[in-house]
Design an enzyme around this catalytic site. Structure first.
Site, PDB file in Angstrom:
ATOM      1  N   HIS A   1      -6.250  -7.373  -0.233  1.00  0.00           N
ATOM      2  CA  HIS A   1      -6.504  -5.656  -0.443  1.00  0.00           C
ATOM      3  C   HIS A   1      -5.702  -5.445  -1.623  1.00  0.00           C
ATOM      4  CE1 HIS A   1      -6.510  -5.962   4.291  1.00  0.00           C
ATOM      5  NE2 HIS A   1      -7.500  -5.353   3.815  1.00  0.00           N
TER       6      HIS A   1
ATOM      7  N   ASP B   1      -2.929 -10.653  -1.749  1.00  0.00           N
ATOM      8  CA  ASP B   1      -3.277 -10.293  -0.779  1.00  0.00           C
ATOM      9  C   ASP B   1      -4.645 -10.023  -0.762  1.00  0.00           C
ATOM     10  OD1 ASP B   1      -2.259  -8.451   1.885  1.00  0.00           O
ATOM     11  OD2 ASP B   1      -3.712  -7.737   1.244  1.00  0.00           O
TER      12      ASP B   1
ATOM     13  N   TYR C   1      -3.628 -11.791   9.121  1.00  0.00           N
ATOM     14  CA  TYR C   1      -3.615 -11.647  10.579  1.00  0.00           C
ATOM     15  C   TYR C   1      -4.354 -12.512  11.516  1.00  0.00           C
ATOM     16  CZ  TYR C   1      -2.687  -7.299   7.891  1.00  0.00           C
ATOM     17  OH  TYR C   1      -2.053  -6.571   6.883  1.00  0.00           O
TER      18      TYR C   1
ATOM     19  N   HIS D   1       0.941  -1.321   0.050  1.00  0.00           N
ATOM     20  CA  HIS D   1       0.095   0.074   0.027  1.00  0.00           C
ATOM     21  C   HIS D   1       0.831   1.127  -0.128  1.00  0.00           C
ATOM     22  CE1 HIS D   1      -3.437  -2.311   0.593  1.00  0.00           C
ATOM     23  NE2 HIS D   1      -3.114  -3.006   1.605  1.00  0.00           N
TER      24      HIS D   1
HETATM   25  C1  X5A Z   1      -0.911  -5.102   4.189  1.00  0.00           C
HETATM   26  C2  X5A Z   1      -2.291  -5.229   4.646  1.00  0.00           C
HETATM   27  C3  X5A Z   1      -4.295  -3.812   5.251  1.00  0.00           C
HETATM   28  C4  X5A Z   1      -4.776  -2.237   6.043  1.00  0.00           C
HETATM   29  C5  X5A Z   1      -6.232  -2.451   6.388  1.00  0.00           C
HETATM   30  C6  X5A Z   1      -6.762  -1.317   7.226  1.00  0.00           C
HETATM   31  N1  X5A Z   1      -2.943  -3.966   4.935  1.00  0.00           N
HETATM   32  N2  X5A Z   1      -7.905  -1.362   7.447  1.00  0.00           N
HETATM   33  O1  X5A Z   1      -3.039  -6.037   4.694  1.00  0.00           O
HETATM   34 ZN    ZN Z   2      -4.090  -7.067   3.049  1.00  0.00          ZN
END
Ligand code: X5A
Ligand code: ZN
Length: 633
Positions: free
Chosen positions: A174, A172, A283, A135
């Site tokens: 995201h 990922d 996570y 990101h």
């Molecule tokens: C690297 C990654 C996620 C950020 C999420 C914020 N970032 N809500 O998975």
């Molecule tokens: Zn992510």
């Protein structure tokens, strides 16, 4: 050639210093949990361990502005209040006095991995890093990411190693908007991301995460989703986030750990197997640890465990794939297929013996029992001394009992000759080893005149000795045994120079495409969707008389079929095949990457027509075929 694991325990130092529910999931334990599990599974011990170094400021400057690098450098001396205030200027960022050090190690780890792969020290590898990177932008931290580790690695591969085509796959959950922004107008870096989007309602809530973002300027067509059969990368970088895995609190998706083994394996057929994965998100500690193990195990060459669950793509996934293909079609010839949809096969006829409902005894084994002691065995009647094999591929000496071999041979005239009988004995012994779970994959040979009969015996033996569903991919002049029951337990796919025809959903013939592009479309658009829908627990690949397959094509086919049945693949060759062909198949079945195919031409119109015809016929029965919609541009 080996797998590198790049790590440094200092990367566990950065942590949350105040209350922030959004950032708290990005914790130090993510690294320790993954590493502990790799140790437990004996996977760490099989890797080349590299201690991460810090990236230099010059290297950070490959993608970040000097002002931004200075800003992050200065966080080292800030107090908690100041850190918190500065963090507030960015979205989902929490600085710590060790952030700069950790983030430089994370970027350095990616660089070391790329150097190790591109100097040939290892074939592939994984960098276990924090903070993540995808990101982060030229002058902004974002979404737990400080420096863009994968983007820096890609820029370095271009600048220091002179590469011209790099594929970045971001799995990922995201969208890695940081990587997209950095390389939007760069056609030498193809950025592919799949991510949760929810029509813009999922973080990072960006319009430009949609399928119609396709890059700009020179980079038109080099951003987002597309198949990879024309780009022919020299290196594959993976933004390996595991927050799309089952149980993840952020992603809330359903990917099982095995999915990452399959994704990794699919990518390994590119760039001569040069794959560098760099950790991003993920996570849920348990799910993360398992998924990391699956990735490393696959990088090490172990076969991917079979996927479980129903092999029916959901409507919204199909729509997403369709819009990405439509958006990319103007930029990629391989997506510009225009064909009428042919009539589907009439309903009725045999049905598949419920792949998901009937658990397979063979497929259960990898979970319950230890991995087969032999990954690949080669059973040739007259072992060729010029056959060069890796040390862990064994040349099988054994043979089935004479009486038993004769009993199986009896119905076949062509198996009466001594040479054919001897070859059959070897094949039966090898097949039994596979069915018992001692051997994972193998190669057997037979005189050309006995190829059809030998294959016939192998199918029957497999089905009567433990295989629930058997996939047979037959190339050349081999016919499906006429009396083989249509009970949904065997899927016959014949690739040879005849017209395309689906006699039933379990009996499919397709012409052998003339060129690499057509061959690739045939595997990706027909063979794999059928195979993944069928979920066999044993795969036979037979190169029969007049198969006409080039070695590198055979290697690609074998590498792709290895994704099925936990890698339980038996290849049957003609006795007078070259040692090169036997050697390359043995190495690929044993987990080596197939040689790169080179930038391929697109499929010929005839090949496309045959493929479209069969897909249209078979789509109602084999649902995975729907992932390649009929495009009318
Ligand atoms: C690297 C990654 C996620 C950020 C999420 C914020 N970032 N809500 O998975
Ligand atoms: Zn992510």
């Amino acid at each position: 050639m080996g797998t590198a694991l790049v790590y440094h325990e200092d990367m566990t130092a950065t942590r949350l210093l105040w209350d922030d529910p959004e950032c708290e999931i990005e914790r130090p334990e993510r690294l320790t949990a993954a590493l502990d599990r790799l140790r437990q599974r004996g996977l760490e011990q099989r890797c080349l361990l590299l201690s991460a170094r810090e990236a230099s400021e010059e290297e950070l400057g490959l993608v970040h502005s000097p002002e931004y690098v200075s800003l992050v450098r200065e966080t080292q001396v800030l107090g908690k209040e100041e850190l918190q205030a500065l963090s507030g200027q960015f979205d989902a960022i929490c600085f710590h006095p060790s952030t700069f050090h950790c983030a430089r190690l994370a970027a350095g780890a990616g660089l070391q991995l790329v150097d190790a792969v591109l100097t040939g020290a290892v074939q592939n590898g994984l960098a276990l890093v924090r903070p993540p990177g995808h990101h982060s932008q030229r002058a902004a931290a974002n979404g737990f990411c400080v420096f863009n580790n994968v983007a820096i690695a890609a820029a370095h591969a271009k600048q220091k190693h002179g590469l011209h085509r790099i594929l970045v796959v971001d799995w990922d959950v995201h969208h890695g908007q940081g990587i997209q922004y950095l390389f939007e107008d760069d056609p030498s870096i193809l950025y592919f991301s799949w991510h949760r989007y929810e029509h813009g309602r999922f973080w990072p809530f960006l319009r430009e995460s949609d399928a119609d973002a396709v890059g700009r300027g020179q980079g038109l067509g080099f951003t987002v989703n597309l198949p990879w059969n024309q780009f022919d990368p020299e290196l594959v970088l993976v933004s390996a986030g595991f927050d799309s895995a089952i149980g993840d609190p952020e992603g809330q998706m359903q990917a099982t750990p095995e999915c990452f083994a399959h994704l990794t394996q699919l990518l390994q057929v590119l760039a001569g197997g040069r794959v560098c994965a760099v950790l991003e998100g993920g996570y849920h500690l348990e799910s993360l640890a398992e998924s990391v193990c699956m990735t490393v195990q696959t990088l090490l060459g172990d076969p991917a465990p079979p996927l479980s669950g129903s092999m029916v793509p959901c409507q919204s996934a199909l729509e997403s794939i369709q819009s990405a293909r439509a958006a990319q079609a103007p930029h990629w010839k391989s997506l510009q297929l225009q064909e009428e949809r042919p009539p589907p096969l009439l309903p009725g006829g045999p049905v598949c013996k419920g792949a998901a409902s009937a658990p397979s005894s063979l497929l259960d084994q990898p979970c319950l029992c230890p991995a087969p002691s032999v990954r690949t065995a080669v059973a040739l009647t007259a072992p060729d001394i010029t056959l060069v094999l890796p040390p862990d591929v064994i040349q099988q000496e054994g043979s089935a009992l004479r009486e038993e071999t004769e009993a199986w041979a009896r119905p076949h005239e062509s198996l009466a000759r001594e040479e054919a009988l001897a070859a059959l004995g070897k094949l039966l012994y090898l097949l039994d080893g596979m069915l018992d779970g001692q051997v994972n994959s193998g190669i057997a040979a037979t005189p050309a005149s006995a190829a059809a009969a030998t294959l016939d015996v192998a199918i029957r033996r497999g089905l009567s000795h433990g295989a629930q569903r058997l996939l047979c991919v037959a190339l050349g002049q081999l016919d499906r045994p006429p009396d083989l029951a249509h009970d949904g337990r065997s899927l016959w796919l014949n690739i040879r120079g005849k017209e395309a025809a689906a006699l039933s959903m379990f009996h499919v013939s397709t012409p052998l495409p003339a060129m690499t592009g057509g061959f690739l479309s045939c595997i990706l658009g027909l063979v794999l969707p059928l195979a993944y829908s069928f979920q066999p627990d044993l795969v036979l690949v037979a190169l029969g008389p007049g198969h006409g397959l080039q070695g590198r094509h055979a290697a690609l086919l074998a590498a792709m079929l290895r994704g099925l049945a936990g890698g339980r693949v038996l290849a049957l060759l003609e006795e007078d095949s070259t040692p090169q062909l036997a050697g390359i198949l043995a190495r690929v079945l044993n987990g080596e990457a197939p040689p790169s195919l080179g930038a391929s031409s697109v499929a010929s119109p005839e090949d496309v027509r045959a493929l479209m015809y069969l897909r249209g016929q078979l789509e109602p029965q084999w649902k995975m075929l729907q992932c390649h919609p009929h495009l009318v541009a």
